[in-house]
Design a protein around this motif. Structure first.
Motif, PDB file in Angstrom:
ATOM      1  N   VAL A   1       0.840  -1.205   0.000  1.00  0.00           N
ATOM      2  CA  VAL A   1       0.000   0.000   0.000  1.00  0.00           C
ATOM      3  C   VAL A   1       0.869   1.246   0.000  1.00  0.00           C
ATOM      4  N   VAL A   2       2.013   1.177   0.665  1.00  0.00           N
ATOM      5  CA  VAL A   2       2.888   2.348   0.682  1.00  0.00           C
ATOM      6  C   VAL A   2       3.581   2.498  -0.670  1.00  0.00           C
ATOM      7  N   LEU A   3       3.988   1.397  -1.271  1.00  0.00           N
ATOM      8  CA  LEU A   3       4.592   1.456  -2.600  1.00  0.00           C
ATOM      9  C   LEU A   3       3.617   2.077  -3.598  1.00  0.00           C
ATOM     10  N   SER A   4       2.339   1.765  -3.413  1.00  0.00           N
ATOM     11  CA  SER A   4       1.375   2.236  -4.399  1.00  0.00           C
ATOM     12  C   SER A   4       1.303   3.753  -4.472  1.00  0.00           C
ATOM     13  N   VAL A   5       1.600   4.439  -3.378  1.00  0.00           N
ATOM     14  CA  VAL A   5       1.589   5.906  -3.450  1.00  0.00           C
ATOM     15  C   VAL A   5       2.981   6.452  -3.725  1.00  0.00           C
ATOM     16  N   GLY A   6       3.882   5.548  -4.046  1.00  0.00           N
ATOM     17  CA  GLY A   6       5.205   6.002  -4.432  1.00  0.00           C
ATOM     18  C   GLY A   6       6.166   6.211  -3.274  1.00  0.00           C
ATOM     19  N   GLN A   7       5.925   5.548  -2.163  1.00  0.00           N
ATOM     20  CA  GLN A   7       6.818   5.690  -1.023  1.00  0.00           C
ATOM     21  C   GLN A   7       7.337   4.336  -0.563  1.00  0.00           C
ATOM     22  N   PHE A   8       8.187   4.376   0.465  1.00  0.00           N
ATOM     23  CA  PHE A   8       8.693   3.157   1.081  1.00  0.00           C
ATOM     24  C   PHE A   8       8.339   3.146   2.556  1.00  0.00           C
ATOM     25  N   ASN A   9       8.209   1.966   3.121  1.00  0.00           N
ATOM     26  CA  ASN A   9       8.000   1.876   4.558  1.00  0.00           C
ATOM     27  C   ASN A   9       8.972   0.879   5.158  1.00  0.00           C
ATOM     28  N   LEU A  10      10.036   1.392   5.759  1.00  0.00           N
ATOM     29  CA  LEU A  10      11.007   0.489   6.347  1.00  0.00           C
ATOM     30  C   LEU A  10      10.670   0.155   7.791  1.00  0.00           C
TER      31      LEU A  10
ATOM     32  N   ILE B   1       7.539  -6.943  -4.808  1.00  0.00           N
ATOM     33  CA  ILE B   1       8.406  -6.844  -5.972  1.00  0.00           C
ATOM     34  C   ILE B   1       8.173  -8.027  -6.899  1.00  0.00           C
ATOM     35  N   ILE B   2       8.097  -9.208  -6.328  1.00  0.00           N
ATOM     36  CA  ILE B   2       7.811 -10.376  -7.155  1.00  0.00           C
ATOM     37  C   ILE B   2       6.457 -10.226  -7.825  1.00  0.00           C
ATOM     38  N   ALA B   3       5.527  -9.644  -7.107  1.00  0.00           N
ATOM     39  CA  ALA B   3       4.184  -9.494  -7.664  1.00  0.00           C
ATOM     40  C   ALA B   3       4.123  -8.425  -8.739  1.00  0.00           C
ATOM     41  N   GLY B   4       5.221  -7.718  -8.957  1.00  0.00           N
ATOM     42  CA  GLY B   4       5.216  -6.744 -10.036  1.00  0.00           C
ATOM     43  C   GLY B   4       4.857  -5.327  -9.605  1.00  0.00           C
ATOM     44  N   ALA B   5       4.911  -5.060  -8.315  1.00  0.00           N
ATOM     45  CA  ALA B   5       4.639  -3.693  -7.888  1.00  0.00           C
ATOM     46  C   ALA B   5       5.770  -2.795  -8.357  1.00  0.00           C
ATOM     47  N   LEU B   6       5.432  -1.622  -8.867  1.00  0.00           N
ATOM     48  CA  LEU B   6       6.456  -0.702  -9.328  1.00  0.00           C
ATOM     49  C   LEU B   6       7.028   0.036  -8.131  1.00  0.00           C
ATOM     50  N   LEU B   7       8.352   0.080  -8.071  1.00  0.00           N
ATOM     51  CA  LEU B   7       8.974   0.757  -6.939  1.00  0.00           C
ATOM     52  C   LEU B   7       8.747   2.258  -6.995  1.00  0.00           C
ATOM     53  N   SER B   8       8.439   2.738  -8.186  1.00  0.00           N
ATOM     54  CA  SER B   8       8.173   4.165  -8.291  1.00  0.00           C
ATOM     55  C   SER B   8       6.722   4.479  -7.985  1.00  0.00           C
ATOM     56  N   GLY B   9       5.921   3.449  -7.783  1.00  0.00           N
ATOM     57  CA  GLY B   9       4.548   3.691  -7.390  1.00  0.00           C
ATOM     58  C   GLY B   9       3.579   3.651  -8.539  1.00  0.00           C
ATOM     59  N   GLY B  10       2.310   3.650  -8.204  1.00  0.00           N
ATOM     60  CA  GLY B  10       1.285   3.767  -9.226  1.00  0.00           C
ATOM     61  C   GLY B  10       0.504   2.513  -9.500  1.00  0.00           C
ATOM     62  N   ASN B  11       0.932   1.366  -8.959  1.00  0.00           N
ATOM     63  CA  ASN B  11       0.106   0.178  -9.142  1.00  0.00           C
ATOM     64  C   ASN B  11       0.026  -0.605  -7.850  1.00  0.00           C
ATOM     65  N   ALA B  12      -0.926  -1.499  -7.773  1.00  0.00           N
ATOM     66  CA  ALA B  12      -1.132  -2.255  -6.540  1.00  0.00           C
ATOM     67  C   ALA B  12      -1.653  -3.649  -6.878  1.00  0.00           C
ATOM     68  N   PRO B  13      -0.771  -4.551  -7.294  1.00  0.00           N
ATOM     69  CA  PRO B  13      -1.210  -5.904  -7.645  1.00  0.00           C
ATOM     70  C   PRO B  13      -1.485  -6.730  -6.384  1.00  0.00           C
ATOM     71  N   VAL B  14      -2.697  -6.622  -5.885  1.00  0.00           N
ATOM     72  CA  VAL B  14      -3.003  -7.235  -4.590  1.00  0.00           C
ATOM     73  C   VAL B  14      -3.044  -8.755  -4.663  1.00  0.00           C
ATOM     74  N   PHE B  15      -3.863  -9.277  -5.568  1.00  0.00           N
ATOM     75  CA  PHE B  15      -3.983 -10.737  -5.599  1.00  0.00           C
ATOM     76  C   PHE B  15      -2.705 -11.402  -6.077  1.00  0.00           C
ATOM     77  N   THR B  16      -2.000 -10.739  -6.960  1.00  0.00           N
ATOM     78  CA  THR B  16      -0.711 -11.280  -7.382  1.00  0.00           C
ATOM     79  C   THR B  16       0.230 -11.347  -6.191  1.00  0.00           C
ATOM     80  N   SER B  17       0.088 -10.409  -5.270  1.00  0.00           N
ATOM     81  CA  SER B  17       0.918 -10.442  -4.071  1.00  0.00           C
ATOM     82  C   SER B  17       0.604 -11.666  -3.236  1.00  0.00           C
TER      83      SER B  17
END
Lengths: 509, 338, 337
Positions: free
Chosen positions: B61-70, B254-270
Motif C-alpha cells: 500500500v505504501v509502494l502504491s503511493v510512491g513511497q517506502f516503509n522500512l 516486488i515479485i508481484a510486479g509492484a512498481l517501486l516508483s509507485g502507481g500500481n497495486a497488484p493485490v492478488f498477485t501479491s
C-alpha cells in the motif's frame, strides 16, 4: 475591451519574482467568455508563470486576480478548478498505470454511491476522447499510448473539466497537422459555446488561425495587447515578442566561409535509434550551421545521438575525418573533442549546486590533475579564468554558485565549460532560451568568435531570427528528417519565408 | 470494461508466471519429499503464507503511493509489545486487538505526517521511525516474551474452516478488501494517481498528502494485523516479531510486479507471490536445508523479479535520488523535445 | 501554498549573483560547529553525572567504538555522495570478516594478510554491486537490499552460524592502546582513513566527479564524466571500508560473530547524515562524520554510564536519527529562502 465581452477572468498588475529574478512585471491580462485569447512570447517571457498564477499553482507577489470582477485568492489548483478554471499544461501529466478513461476524468471520476463507476467512466471518457479525435479503447493503459495520443488525452481531460475558462499551453507540440486541425475545430466549438480560451503557442500560424485577441509578453511585461488579432500583421507581433524591428533586416557581419576549410563533422545518410533517417550534411571549420525546426522535429535527439546517448543505426558519421565512436559523452569528448551545450541548461547543462569554477573545470579534471590524483589548483584557475574570459563573464563570479546566476550568465558558464575542454565541434542547443536581450548579444558574439577560431558549430534553435543572424547555412528539420539546407542570405524576410515553406511543405512520398 | 475481478488477475502476465511457478514448485516438492503433500503440512504452509501476505500488503500500500516503509517490522514489534502489555493486564481479546491496531494506526499516522509534511522521502524517515518503534518495543518488553496472551486468539489461530486455516481466510479477506478499495474506492484510484504521477494528481485536485498519510496508516494497521496473526500462531508475544520482515515486505510486492516508483497495486498477485516465497521456505525446511537458504533465495528472487518487471514496464526510477531526499519524483512520461 | 513554487524558486536563477560566500561552506561549518558544541555538552554532562564516564577503561572503549562506527559510516558515506545508498554494508562486512577469520584460524595466515585479502574481497563484492548499479536501471535500493539478503544468507549457510575465535595476537590488538592505554590503536587506522577520504573528496578529480554525479548525474555525464566508472569505484571503496570496519569491530570483541553487521544499517546512515553528508548526494563532510561518530558514541556511552538499560539504546538511536534528519531538513529549507 468592448462592453459586450467584459472579462471573466483577469489579472491586474500582477507581478511575480523568484528570488531576485523578476518574472512578471505588472501584467494586465483579461479573458472574456466566448473568445480565444492568444498568449504569445518567447521562452522565458513569463507565459507559464502567468498561467500558473491564474490557475492556482502560484501566488502572485503583487496585483490581483479577478473572477467576474471580484478579487480572488487561489491557494491551490483545486480552488481554481472548483471555479471552473482549468489548464492543459505544457508538461506531460499522464498517470501511466491508470486507464485512458481515468486519466481523462482524473480527479472527478463518476461515482455510484461511494464507489467509482467504471462503466460510466468509460462512457464519459469515450465521449471526450471522440471529440478530440482520439479513437482508442478508454480502458487501455495510458502508458501504452504514443506521445501524440497522450497529448490528446490531456486535452480531452481539459475539455472534460467543462469549465468556463481553459488554458492550453503548447497543446499541439506533439501533434500532426491533421490532429492539430481537429483540435482547432474543437476549440472553435468551445468558444462558440461561450467558454473563455487562452491559447499559448509558438506556432504563429495556428495562433492567427484560431485566436481572436492577443497579448504578447516579453521579459515579463506586456508589450502588445489587442482585441483584434486579425488587424495585427505578423511582423508587428514578432517585433513585440522579440523587441527589435525585424522587418526587412539585413545583416552582413560575417565573411564568406572558406570553402577549403577542413570538414569537421560529416553525416552521410544517418539514421538513429530515435527515428531519424537519411540525415546528411557537412560542417566545416569556422562554420555555423543553424538547424531550425519546430518542437518535436528531433534536433536535440540528433545531438544526443552524436554524443553517444543513442545508437547510430545507419549511415556514417565522421568527426575530423575519423569515424565517430562514442558510447557516451565522455568518449565523444575525449576521442573527438565533440561537445554539447544542452538546451536544458539547469538540468543537463550545469550542476547548479556547483560553483562556476567547478562547473567549468568538470570536463577537464583529468587534464589539470597530477596523474589523476591531485587537482592542480593553479592549472584549474588558469583554465577557468581563460574560458570565463572568453565568454565575457565577470571573473568575480567564478566562486559563485551556478544556480544563483542569471540565465544569461548560466548559459555563458555552460559554454565556457566546452571552451575549456577545447571542443572542436560544438552542438549548441537553444543557447538563448530565457536569456535577456543584452546577454543574448554577448552569447552570439561568443559563438561567432568560437567559429572564427576554427571550431565548427551546429546551432539548434527554434528562434527564426537567431538562426538567421548566426548561421552561415540553415538546415530545416521536420519529423526526424533533414528537409533542406540552404545558404543564409542574411535577410530575415527572405530566409523566414524559405524556411517556413520547407516546414509546411508536405514531401511527396 | 474488460478488467473485472478474476479475469483481470488472470489476464495479468505476472500473476500467470507466479501461478505457474507455484504449481511447478508444489509439483517438485511433492515428488521430492512425501511430507509436503500431507494435510498437516498444507495447514502449516497456509498459516505461514497468511502472515507473509499481510506483511507484503503492508508494504504494497505504501509502494502504491510512491513511497517506502522500512518500519513495517518495527511497528509490528511495537504492536506486539502493546499486546504483551494488554495481555499482562488481563485484558479480553477485543481490547488486545484494539490496542494492537491502535499502535499500528498511530505509528502509521506518525510516518504519514512526517512524510507528507517534510517532503523528505519515506525511505529515510521510516528507517528512523522503524528504529524508534523497535527501540520502544525493546524498552517496554525488555526483550522478554509474554505468554499466554489470549486463549480466544490462540483458538482462532489453530482453527480452520473448510480445511483452510482461519488465518488464511483472514489474509484473503484483507486482500479482498484492499483489492476492492483500489478498484472501486475513489480514494484507491487517488492513491494510484498519486503514485503514478503526483503532479498530475495534484493539478487535478487529488491531495498527495492525504494519499500518503492514508497509505501509511493502512500500512501500520496491516503491520498490527500481521503481528496479531503471529501471536495467535505461536501463542506468545515475542519482541522479535517483525525483525526479519524488512526484506520479506519488499520481496512479496516486488515479485508481484509492484512498481517501486509507485502507481500500481497488484493485490492478488501479491497473495500468489507470498505463497511462492513461503512455499520455498517450507519446502527447504522439509528437505532439511539450512533455513538461511531462504534468506539467500529471497535476494535472488528479488533480482529476478525486478528484471522481469522492468523489462516489461518502461519506467524510470533512479533510486539514488528519489529514495532519499526528494518527494517521490514520479516519472511523468515526457514527450520528445525539440 | 503554491505547490511548485519552492522547487521553481530553487531552480530559477537570481538576476543578482550571490556574494563570494559559498552556500555549502556556511551550512557545513554550522553543522560541524553544532556538533562540537554537542560533544562538549555531552562530555560535560556525563562527566559530572555518569559513573566513570571519564575513566581510562571507558575512554578506551569509546575510542574503539568510534573507530568501528566511523568506518561503518564511511562505507555508507562514499555511496551517499553519488546519490546512491548501500543497504548491504552489513552483509559485505560479515562476509569479509568471516573470510579473514577463516584464513587466520584455518590456514594460520598472519592477520595483515588475512585483512588484505578480506579488503580485496570487499572491493570485489562492491565491484559487482557497482556494475549492477551502473549498467542496469534496477536502482541501488533493490540491488543492495537483495545483495544484503544473499550475502547474509550465504554467510550463515557457509559458516553454519559458528563464530570464529580470533588468534591471540589479533586479540592483543584489541587490548592495545596508547596514552597508557586510553586510546585504542584501532582508532589510528580509522583516523588515517578519514584523512585519506577527506583528501580524496576534496582534492582529486574522483572526488569532484563523485560530488557532481550526486548533484546532477545527467549534467555530469554530458560534461564528460565517466559516470559508470565512478560508480563502480565508489561501491568498491564502500566494500573495502566494510571489510575494514568488520575487522575492527571483531578485533574489539575478540571473536568473529556471524551476526556481525545486523545492526549496521541505521548506524551507517546516522554518522554521515549527522555530520552533514547529504542524503540526496553531492555534499560530503568527512570531518562532520568524525565529529558525528564522536558525539554518538559519547552519547551512547554516557547514557549507559547513567544506568540506561541497553534495551533503550536502540530507541535513543532511532530518535536521534529522526531528530537530526528533521532538523537538517528544516535548516536547509530556511537557508534556501
Amino acid at each position: 475591451m468592448t462592453a459586450s465581452t467584459s472579462p471573466l477572468l483577469a489579472a491586474r498588475s500582477v507581478s511575480k519574482s523568484f528570488g531576485a529574478n523578476k518574472v512578471l512585471s505588472s501584467v494586465d491580462f483579461a479573458i472574456a467568455p466566448g473568445r480565444v485569447h492568444a498568449l504569445v512570447g518567447e521562452n522565458g517571457a513569463g507565459k507559464s508563470t502567468l498561467i500558473k498564477i491564474l490557475t492556482g499553482s502560484y501566488a502572485s507577489d503583487a496585483g490581483t486576480i479577478e473572477l467576474e470582477g471580484v478579487a480572488r485568492r487561489f491557494e491551490h489548483p483545486r480552488d481554481a478548478l472548483a471555479l471552473g478554471i482549468g489548464v492543459v499544461p505544457q508538461e506531460r501529466q499522464i498517470v501511466p498505470e491508470l486507464s485512458a478513461a481515468e486519466n481523462v476524468l482524473l480527479g472527478h471520476l463518476p461515482r455510484r454511491g461511494l464507489f467509482v463507476d467504471h462503466r460510466r467512466s468509460a462512457e464519459q471518457a469515450a465521449a471526450w476522447l471522440g471529440r478530440v479525435g482520439l479513437d482508442i479503447d478508454p480502458g487501455v493503459k495510458a502508458s501504452t499510448l504514443s506521445v501524440a495520443e497522450q497529448q490528446l488525452l490531456e486535452i480531452a481531460r481539459g475539455l472534460s473539466l467543462d469549465g468556463r475558462v481553459l488554458f492550453l499551453d503548447e497543446p499541439t507540440a506533439s501533434l500532426t497537422e491533421r490532429e492539430t486541425g481537429v483540435l482547432l475545430d474543437v476549440l472553435r466549438g468551445l468558444r462558440d459555446q461561450g467558454v473563455a480560451l487562452v491559447y499559448v503557442s509558438h506556432k504563429l500560424s495556428e495562433v492567427y488561425a484560431l485566436a481572436d485577441s492577443v497579448t504578447v509578453l516579453r521579459d515579463g511585461a506586456v508589450t502588445l495587447a489587442s482585441d483584434d488579432l486579425s488587424a495585427i500583421p505578423r511582423s508587428q507581433l514578432v517585433t513585440a515578442m522579440v523587441g527589435r524591428d525585424v522587418s526587412g533586416r539585413d545583416e552582413r557581419e560575417f565573411g564568406p566561409i572558406d570553402p577549403d576549410a577542413a570538414v569537421r563533422l560529416s553525416l552521410q545518410d544517418v539514421s538513429t535509434s530515435y527515428g531519424h533517417s537519411g540525415i546528411s550534411f557537412e560542417l566545416r571549420a569556422g562554420e555555423i550551421l543553424g538547424l531550425y525546426g519546430i518542437v518535436g522535429a528531433g534536433r536535440s535527439e540528433l545531438a544526443q545521438a552524436l554524443i553517444g546517448r543513442a545508437r547510430i543505426t545507419a549511415g556514417r558519421v565522421e568527426v575530423d575525418g575519423r569515424p565517430l565512436r562514442a558510447r557516451n559523452p565522455a568518449e565523444a569528448l575525449r576521442r573527438h573533442r565533440l561537445g554539447y551545450v544542452s538546451e536544458d541548461r539547469k538540468g543537463e547543462g550545469l550542476v547548479l549546486d556547483y560553483t562556476v569554477r567547478d562547473n567549468v573545470s568538470l570536463s577537464i579534471l583529468d587534464r589539470i590533475s597530477v596523474a589523476g590524483t591531485q587537482i592542480r589548483r593553479s592549472a584549474e584557475r588558469d583554465a577557468v579564468r581563460g574560458a570565463v574570459g572568453r565568454v565575457g563573464l565577470d571573473p568575480a563570479r567564478i566562486p559563485s554558485r551556478a544556480g544563483d546566476l542569471s540565465g544569461g550568465n548560466q548559459q555563458k558558464v555552460s559554454v565556457a565549460k566546452w571552451i575549456a575542454a577545447g571542443a572542436g565541434v560544438l552542438v549548441v542547443d537553444e543557447p538563448t532560451v530565457g536569456v535577456d536581450v543584452s546577454a543574448k548579444e554577448e552569447i552570439y558574439q561568443v559563438l561567432r568568435d568560437l567559429a572564427g577560431g576554427g571550431a565548427a558549430i551546429l546551432l539548434i534553435s527554434s528562434e527564426l531570427e537567431e538562426v538567421v543572424r548566426l548561421s552561415d547555412r540553415v538546415g530545416v528539420m521536420v519529423d526526424g528528417e533533414l528537409r533542406a539546407i540552404m545558404p543564409n542570405s542574411r535577410s530575415y524576410q527572405v530566409m523566414s519565408g524559405a524556411i517556413m515553406e520547407e516546414i509546411t511543405r508536405i514531401p511527396t512520398p | 470494461m474488460k478488467d473485472h475481478g478474476l479475469r483481470r488477475i488472470l489476464s495479468s502476465r505476472q500473476a500467470l508466471y507466479i501461478l505457474a511457478a507455484n504449481v511447478l514448485l508444489a509439483f517438485v516438492l511433492v515428488l521430492v519429499t512425501p511430507t509436503f503433500g500431507t494435510p498437516y503440512n498444507a495447514y502449516v504452509l497456509l498459516k505461514a503464507t497468511s502472515i507473509s501476505v499481510v506483511v507484503g500488503l503492508a508494504q504494497l500500500v505504501v509502494l502504491s503511493v510512491g513511497q517506502f516503509n522500512l518500519s513495517v517490522g518495527g511497528l509490528a514489534g511495537l504492536a506486539t509489545a502493546g499486546v504483551a502489555v494488554a495481555a499482562k493486564a488481563g485484558a479480553p481479546l477485543a481490547v488486545i486487538v484494539l490496542v494492537a491496531l491502535a499502535v499500528g494506526v498511530l505509528g502509521g499516522v506518525l510516518n504519514g505526517l512526517l512524510v507528507a509534511k517534510t517532503g523528505l522521502s519515506g525511505f529515510i524517515l521510516t528507517l528512523a521511525t522503524g528504529g524508534v518503534f523497535t527501540g520502544l518495543n525493546y524498552g517496554i518488553t525488555q526483550g522478554a516474551p509474554t505468554s499466554p496472551v489470549s486463549t480466544a486468539l490462540e483458538q482462532f489461530g489453530v482453527g480452520q474452516v473448510l480445511f483452510v486455516p482461519n488465518l488464511f481466510w483472514l489474509a484473503l479477506l484483507v486482500a479482498a478488501v484492499l483489492a476492492a478499495f483500489y478498484r472501486w474506492a475513489p480514494a484507491g484510484r487517488a492513491w494510484l494517481a498519486t503514485g503514478g504521477n503526483a503532479e498530475a494528481a495534484e493539478l487535478s485536485g487529488v491531495s498527495r498528502g492525504a494519499s500518503v498519510v492514508g497509505a501509511y496508516v493502512v500500512s501500520g494497521a496491516l503491520s498490527a494485523v500481521a503481528a496479531l496473526m503471529v501471536v495467535s500462531n505461536i501463542k506468545s508475544a515475542q519482541p522479535e516479531t517483525g525483525n526479519t520482515w524488512l526484506i520479506l515486505s519488499f520481496t512479496v510486492p516486488i515479485i508481484a510486479g509492484a512498481l517501486l516508483s509507485g502507481g500500481n497495486a497488484p493485490v492478488f498477485t501479491s497473495v500468489l507471490a507470498a505463497l511462492l516465497v513461503t512455499m520455498i521456505d517450507n519446502g527447504l525446511t522439509l528437505v532439511n536445508v539450512d533455513a538461511y537458504w531462504v534468506t539467500l533465495l529471497q535476494g535472488v528472487l528479488i533480482f529476478i523479479a525486478v528484471v522481469v518487471t522492468r523489462s516489461r514496464a518502461r519506467r524510470r526510477a533512479r533510486w539514488g535520488v528519489s529514495a532519499l531526499a526528494a518527494p517521490s519524483r514520479q516519472g511523468a512520461t515526457t514527450g520528445s523535445s525539440a | 501554498m503554491a505547490i511548485d513554487e519552492q522547487s521553481t524558486a530553487a531552480e530559477t536563477a537570481a538576476a543578482v549573483p550571490s556574494p563570494t560566500d559559498r552556500f555549502a561552506w556556511r551550512s557545513m561549518l554550522r553543522i560541524e560547529a553544532a556538533l562540537v558544541i554537542a560533544i562538549a555538552v555531552t562530555w560535560a554532562a556525563f562527566g559530572i553525572v555518569g559513573q566513570g564516564f571519564f575513566s581510562q577503561y571507558s575512554i578506551f572503549q569509546v575510542t574503539q567504538v568510534i573507530a568501528s562506527s566511523l568506518l561503518i559510516g564511511f562505507a555508507q558515506m562514499v555511496v551517499l555522495v553519488t546519490g546512491r545508498l548501500n543497504l548491504a554494508v552489513g552483509g559485505i562486512g560479515v562476509v569479509c570478516i568471516m573470510l579473514a577469520g577463516s584464513l587466520m584460524t584455518a590456514m594460520g595466515l598472519p592477520w595483515a594478510v588475512a585483512l588484505l585479502v578480506s579488503i580485496l574481497a570487499g572491493a570485489l563484492i562492491g565491484a559487482i554491486i557497482g556494475l549492477l548499479e551502473a549498467n542496469t536501471r534496477i536502482g541501488s535500493f533493490v540491488i543492495t537490499l537483495a545483495s544484503l539478503s544473499i550475502l547474509t544468507g550465504g554467510v550463515y549457510i557457509v559458516t553454519r552460524a559458528q563464530p570464529i575465535s580470533l588468534p591471540a595476537d589479533v586479540r592483543a590488538l584489541g587490548a592495545a592502546g596508547f596514552v597508557s592505554p586510553s586510546v585504542s590503536v584501532l582508532l589510528v587506522p580509522a583516523l588515517l582513513i578519514a584523512v585519506v577520504l577527506w583528501y580524496l573528496y576534496s582534492m582529486t578529480p574522483f572526488g569532484r566527479q563523485s560530488k557532481a554525479i550526486g548533484f546532477n548525474e545527467r549534467a555530469s555525464s554530458t560534461s564528460g564524466v565517466r559516470v559508470k566508472g565512478v560508480l563502480v569505484a565508489t561501491f568498491m571503496l564502500s566494500g573495502a571500508l566494510c571489510a575494514i570496519a568488520a575487522f575492527i569491530q571483531s578485533v574489539r570483541v575478540g571473536v568473529v560473530l556471524p551476526s556481525l553487521g545486523e545492526d549496521w544499517v541505521i548506524a551507517s546512515f546516522i554518522v554521515p547524515v549527522l555530520g552533514g553528508t547529504a542524503l540526496s548526494g553531492g555534499r560530503i563532510s568527512v570531518g562532520g562524520a568524525v565529529l558525528g561518530a564522536i558525539f554518538l558514541t559519547s552519547a551512547n556511552t554516557g547514557l549507559i554510564s547513567v544506568g540506561l538499560p541497553s534495551t533503550w539504546l536502540i530507541f535513543a538511536q532511532g530518535a536521534v536519527l529522526l531528530a537530526v534528519i528533521l532538523i537538517q531538513a528544516f535548516l536547509r529549507k530556511r537557508a534556501t529562502r
